[in-house]
Design an enzyme around this catalytic site. Structure first.
Site, PDB file in Angstrom:
ATOM      1  N   ASP A 277      -3.520   7.630  -4.581  1.00 27.39           N
ATOM      2  CA  ASP A 277      -3.629   6.200  -4.891  1.00 27.39           C
ATOM      3  C   ASP A 277      -4.733   5.928  -5.900  1.00 27.39           C
ATOM      4  OD1 ASP A 277      -5.501   7.037  -2.996  1.00 27.39           O
ATOM      5  OD2 ASP A 277      -5.647   5.089  -2.035  1.00 27.39           O
TER       6      ASP A 277
ATOM      7  N   GLU B 165     -10.546   7.516  -0.406  1.00 26.09           N
ATOM      8  CA  GLU B 165      -9.112   7.602  -0.101  1.00 26.09           C
ATOM      9  C   GLU B 165      -8.546   8.824  -0.820  1.00 26.09           C
ATOM     10  OE1 GLU B 165      -6.610   4.408   0.910  1.00 26.09           O
ATOM     11  OE2 GLU B 165      -8.106   2.889   0.455  1.00 26.09           O
TER      12      GLU B 165
ATOM     13  N   ASP C 153       2.669   4.072  -3.558  1.00 20.00           N
ATOM     14  CA  ASP C 153       2.183   4.045  -4.933  1.00 20.00           C
ATOM     15  C   ASP C 153       3.104   4.861  -5.851  1.00 20.00           C
ATOM     16  OD1 ASP C 153       0.172   3.472  -2.933  1.00 20.00           O
ATOM     17  OD2 ASP C 153      -1.295   3.362  -4.551  1.00 20.00           O
TER      18      ASP C 153
ATOM     19  N   GLU D 205      -6.242  -1.600  -9.368  1.00 19.30           N
ATOM     20  CA  GLU D 205      -5.543  -1.868  -8.112  1.00 19.30           C
ATOM     21  C   GLU D 205      -5.289  -3.367  -7.950  1.00 19.30           C
ATOM     22  OE1 GLU D 205      -7.937  -0.975  -4.665  1.00 19.30           O
ATOM     23  OE2 GLU D 205      -6.148  -0.756  -3.422  1.00 19.30           O
TER      24      GLU D 205
HETATM   25  C1  BGC Z   1      -4.345   2.227  -1.051  1.00 18.25           C
HETATM   26  C2  BGC Z   1      -3.022   1.890  -1.657  1.00 18.25           C
HETATM   27  C3  BGC Z   1      -2.005   1.928  -0.596  1.00 18.25           C
HETATM   28  C4  BGC Z   1      -2.363   0.813   0.319  1.00 18.25           C
HETATM   29  C5  BGC Z   1      -1.371   0.588   1.394  1.00 18.25           C
HETATM   30  C6  BGC Z   1      -4.677   1.162  -0.078  1.00 18.25           C
HETATM   31  O1  BGC Z   1      -5.881   1.338   0.523  1.00 18.25           O
HETATM   32  O2  BGC Z   1      -5.325   2.435  -1.987  1.00 18.25           O
HETATM   33  O3  BGC Z   1      -2.772   2.037  -2.919  1.00 18.25           O
HETATM   34  O4  BGC Z   1      -0.692   1.997  -0.976  1.00 18.25           O
HETATM   35  O5  BGC Z   1      -3.663   0.978   0.848  1.00 18.25           O
HETATM   36  O6  BGC Z   1      -1.837  -0.225   2.286  1.00 18.25           O
END
Ligand code: BGC
Length: 849
Positions: free
Chosen positions: A438, A444, A451, A726
């Site tokens: 992500d 993370e 994604d 994001e």
């Molecule tokens: C991530 C995302 C993910 C999302 C889903 C986030 O914390 O960075 O890109 O798909 O959570 O809840």
């Protein structure tokens, strides 16, 4: 002249080591003669040869005598075209262990008891001296680890990978790497392997859980030496190897960085102990795209923050590590912190890294020295250095990402769109770190399914991703839950999300098991991936159907399990709260089921499963009907009006013909009301411009694409983004982060590719290149003119070779140029309806605009 432009085994042009008993061989050809056709092609591997017919050039499976392990094979290709011109090419590949039992055993440091929570273990170093006294014909080291490792022979790193053995669903699969050490063996050699915690043992996931796969690091290796006299010696890991944690690397953690003490010699060697793993994965020759060093980045500006930290600006946000060359004094400590953005006062902003320390700490020895972290990576644009006079330091950085070839490019007359294309590409690179992640910076960096689900089509325009995605999809399959649901992150690696329950299937996230293989199939024509994933897709769609199935009448086709169990219209900027994104899940989940079941119907047909296909078709149609009957007024107006509520049914063709136009008008009204700013979250963003343009509203689509007000793609570009964010509102006009305390204030990354999914629109509509048949066997070249753009050009990599497309408009006339790869055909549609069918070759066409 006929030319072979590419010959691959298992998608690699060189250095392929495989355990696959039936490797996939493919090639591309080119001729300078328009319309040239391949009439004959023959592949030979050892005693086996096969005529390649039909689509065989994009993938012929070896069907000869069983391949032997530890063997080099040569592949010959002879090709002829319809003018009797010929071409030939050859390459070699090597088989790996092919299930040969390991003589080496898993070893560890039996004295090392690692129990501390939320951190990574100290790296373990293993060594073994090797004496050989006969001439060596061939020597290979096979190695893997619990943790991430690097191996050195006589102090020189073998190979150029980072983070081997890579990130897989360890309980199912573990890759081993093969190193050709033949030229480096001297007779008296020392093998040294450093194993850090990595994903398997180190802390991972924002809960910082550690020891998920193993309680401590372990190594499995085998040096296989073939002597010139025909004898073979195998030296495997066992308790004759030595081990210690007392080396210069004092700390290594994916999120936190690395601590290195150059004053320290490696001491404390003692004998290693056999280790029994908690898991029994299939240990297979590497089949993904390993992480390697790519672009070298140089600072574009240097400033000094008020606390004296020297800030190096690399001008580009990316994932990687710094490299320092310096003149130091023994004991001098240098710290390097990393950040994506600066605070308004010029200091590093590390708030959004959350618990990730992303710091390299280096203790110098005396004199000239070099250092670069090897067991961690950071997502950053700025590096803040303390502890050294800048005059004594040369700093650069290197981008680390999976070794995927960039085979696409897009460029046009609007420089901001060109920057957007660059940002999309950089976000892809930054997040292709062995698995599709992500984001590369905060705690993370996980394989979030949603994604890549939305980004895969764009990613495949820019990069050749066969190995990268096929590896990940193996894990998707392996991680599927018995209920049919999929973990939201793959590999799951200790992650459990409190809100959603993957057992229950999560729309648009779990959909990756259908949509990613489909995107790969469309881009490459490889139907095997659909075959391999079909059972997974079926179980998943069955689960979705089950959870949607509560209610009566048409409500049985509306997927409306409680919103907290979904991500809904994730990060939609027209509503600020996470609960509001999730609150839209009735719409997103129902559209998701329509899409996955419809796609599965197509896949079933392709695989000759007509009965299945008919069932999925019916399901998809019923879901579409329920969406229109229950979630809209039946005449094209959504009951809750938001962009995604229209985008999905329009793009997925869910509306009956007679209301489509009305629905599109309603979407246009919403978009106009919002001043052409984006309002969609993950599920709607990739498709909104298609939904508009393909329903006759190209003008609106272009206004949205070219909008520079927040939120929009070009707003990010205008305020200086070098990657895709994001959150659309990640920075305000003054460069400050305006996101308040709404429960998502810690969820701000400046390097998240999901909304970069708009890239497919640039290629498919603006440039105009889109596959009609998978692998671009037949494709369209139909530029969509609008937004005042006067030209576009680009390349699209296909398994048949490169499509080159370009158009420009001058004095009301469009001149279009297209290179159609040999073996493919193209339907050109230019403004004014000029249509033409072309076969392989290069063409220039014109049309009045
Ligand atoms: C991530 C995302 C993910 C999302 C889903 C986030 O914390 O960075 O890109 O798909 O959570 O809840």
């Amino acid at each position: 002249m006929l030319e072979i432009t590419r010959l691959t085994v298992e998608h690699l042009t060189a250095d392929c080591v495989t355990d696959c008993p039936a490797p996939h061989i493919a090639f591309a050809v080119r001729s300078d003669r328009n319309g040239a056709q391949l009439t004959d092609a023959e592949l030979t591997v050892g005693d086996w040869s096969a005529k390649v017919t039909g689509d065989g050039q994009t993938g012929t499976t070896y069907k000869g005598p069983a391949l032997l392990p530890f063997t080099t094979y040569s592949v010959q290709l002879a090709a002829k075209d319809d003018a009797d011109e010929t071409a030939a090419a050859s390459m070699t590949f090597e088989t790996g262990r092919m299930e040969t039992p390991w003589k080496g055993q898993w070893i560890t440091d039996g004295d090392y008891h690692f129990t501390e929570a939320k951190v990574s273990p100290v790296p373990m170093v293993f060594r073994r001296e090797i004496t050989t006294d006969k001439p060596i014909a061939r020597a290979r080291l096979y190695a893997t680890a619990m943790g991430i490792y690097e191996v050195e022979l006589n102090g020189k790193k073998l190979g150029d990978r980072y983070f081997a053995p890579g990130f897989t669903s360890y309980k199912s699969y573990l890759q081993y790497q093969t190193y050709d050490v033949t030229p480096f063996m001297t007779g008296h050699d020392t093998l040294t392997a450093t194993v850090a915690g990595g994903w398997a043992v180190g802390s991972f996931v924002f809960t910082r859980k550690n020891r998920v796969t193993a309680d401590r690091q372990a190594l499995l290796a085998e040096l296989r030496i073939e002597y010139e006299d025909g004898s073979v010696e195998v030296i495997g890991t066992d308790s004759s190897w030595q081990v210690t944690e007392d080396g210069p690397i004092r700390m290594a953690d994916i999120y936190d960085g690395e601590t290195y003490d150059a004053t320290k010699e490696t001491t404390g060697w003692h004998n290693a102990a056999p280790e029994t793993l908690k898991i029994t994965p299939a240990i297979t020759a590497e089949y993904g795209a390993p992480v390697k060093a790519h672009e070298v980045m140089h600072p574009v500006a240097v400033t000094t923050a008020k606390d004296g930290e020297v800030i190096y600006d690399f001008g580009q946000n990316f994932a990687g590590v710094i490299r320092m060359k310096l003149n130091g004094k023994a004991g001098q400590v240098i710290t390097v912190r990393h950040a994506e953005i600066l605070n308004p006062d010029g200091t590093l902003n590390t708030t959004f890294l959350r618990t990730a320390k992303a710091t390299a700490t280096y203790t110098c020895r005396d004199g000239e020295q070099e250092y670069s972290p090897r067991f961690s990576y950071m997502g950053f644009r700025y590096a803040g250095v303390k502890g050294i006079d800048p005059k004594e330091l040369e700093i650069e950085a290197v981008a680390l990402y999976s070794d995927v070839a960039q085979h696409g490019g897009f460029h046009c007359s609007d420089e901001m769109l060109n920057k957007l294309q660059s940002n999309i590409t950089w976000s892809a690179k930054s997040n292709f770190v062995d698995i599709p992640t992500d984001c590369p910076q905060r705690d993370e960096r996980m394989g979030w399914t949603g994604d890549i689900n939305v980004f895969a089509p764009t990613a495949l325009y820019n990069f050749e991703l066969s190995r990268f995605l096929e590896k990940w999809l193996r894990d998707v399959k392996a991680e599927q839950l018995p209920t049919g649901g999929l973990p939201n992150t793959v590999p799951v690696q200790g992650y459990g999300f409190p809100a959603t329950m993957p057992e229950m299937a999560v729309d648009w996230w779990g959909d990756a098991c259908v949509n990613v293989p489909w995107a790969l199939y469309e881009a490459t024509g490889n139907v095997d991936i659909l075959r391999a994933m079909y059972p997974t897709m079926q179980k998943y769609v069955k689960a979705c159907r089950f959870w949607a199935g509560f209610g009566i009448g048409k409500h049985r086709y509306i997927w409306h399990t409680p919103a907290v169990l979904h991500f809904g219209d994730w990060v939609a900027p027209d509503v600020p709260k996470m609960s509001q994104w999730q609150g839209r899940s009735k719409y997103t989940a129902t559209a998701s089921l329509c899409n996955t079941s419809g796609r599965l119907a197509k896949i079933a047909r392709l695989l000759g499963k007509d009965e299945d296909a008919a069932q999925y078709e019916t399901l998809s149609a019923k879901v579409a009907d329920a969406y229109c009957s229950i979630l809209t007024d039946g005449s094209g107006k959504a009951k809750d009006e938001f962009q995604t509520a229209y985008v999905l049914p329009l793009y997925l063709n869910m509306f009956p013909e007679n209301v489509k136009a009305k629905a599109a008008e309603n979407l246009v009204k919403l978009v106009e009301k919002n001043d052409y700013k984006i309002g969609t979250g993950f599920p709607g963003t990739p498709y909104i411009l298609f939904a508009l343009a393909d329903s006759g509203h190209a003008d609106t689509a272009f206004k949205m694409l070219l909008n520079t007000q927040c939120p929009s793609w070009l707003y990010e570009v205008r305020v200086g983004a070098t990657t895709v964010w994001e959150r659309w509102d990640g920075l305000d006009e003054n460069g400050e982060c305006p996101i308040g305390d709404d429960g998502t204030d810690q969820m701000i990354s400046y390097n998240h590719y999901a909304s970069g999914a708009v890239g497919a629109f640039l290629y498919r509509r603006v440039l105009g290149v889109e596959p009609v048949l998978p692998g671009y066997k037949l494709f369209k070249f139909a530029p969509l003119v609008g937004g005042g753009l006067t030209e576009a050009d680009g390349t699209v990599g296909t398994p048949y070779g490169e499509i080159k497309a370009a158009w420009h408009i001058e004095n009301g006339e469009m001149t279009a140029e297209i290179t159609v790869p040999m073996g493919t055909a193209c339907t050109v549609t230019l403004p004014g309806g000029v249509e033409q069918n072309l076969s392989g070759g290069s063409y220039t066409l014109t049309a009045r605009v």
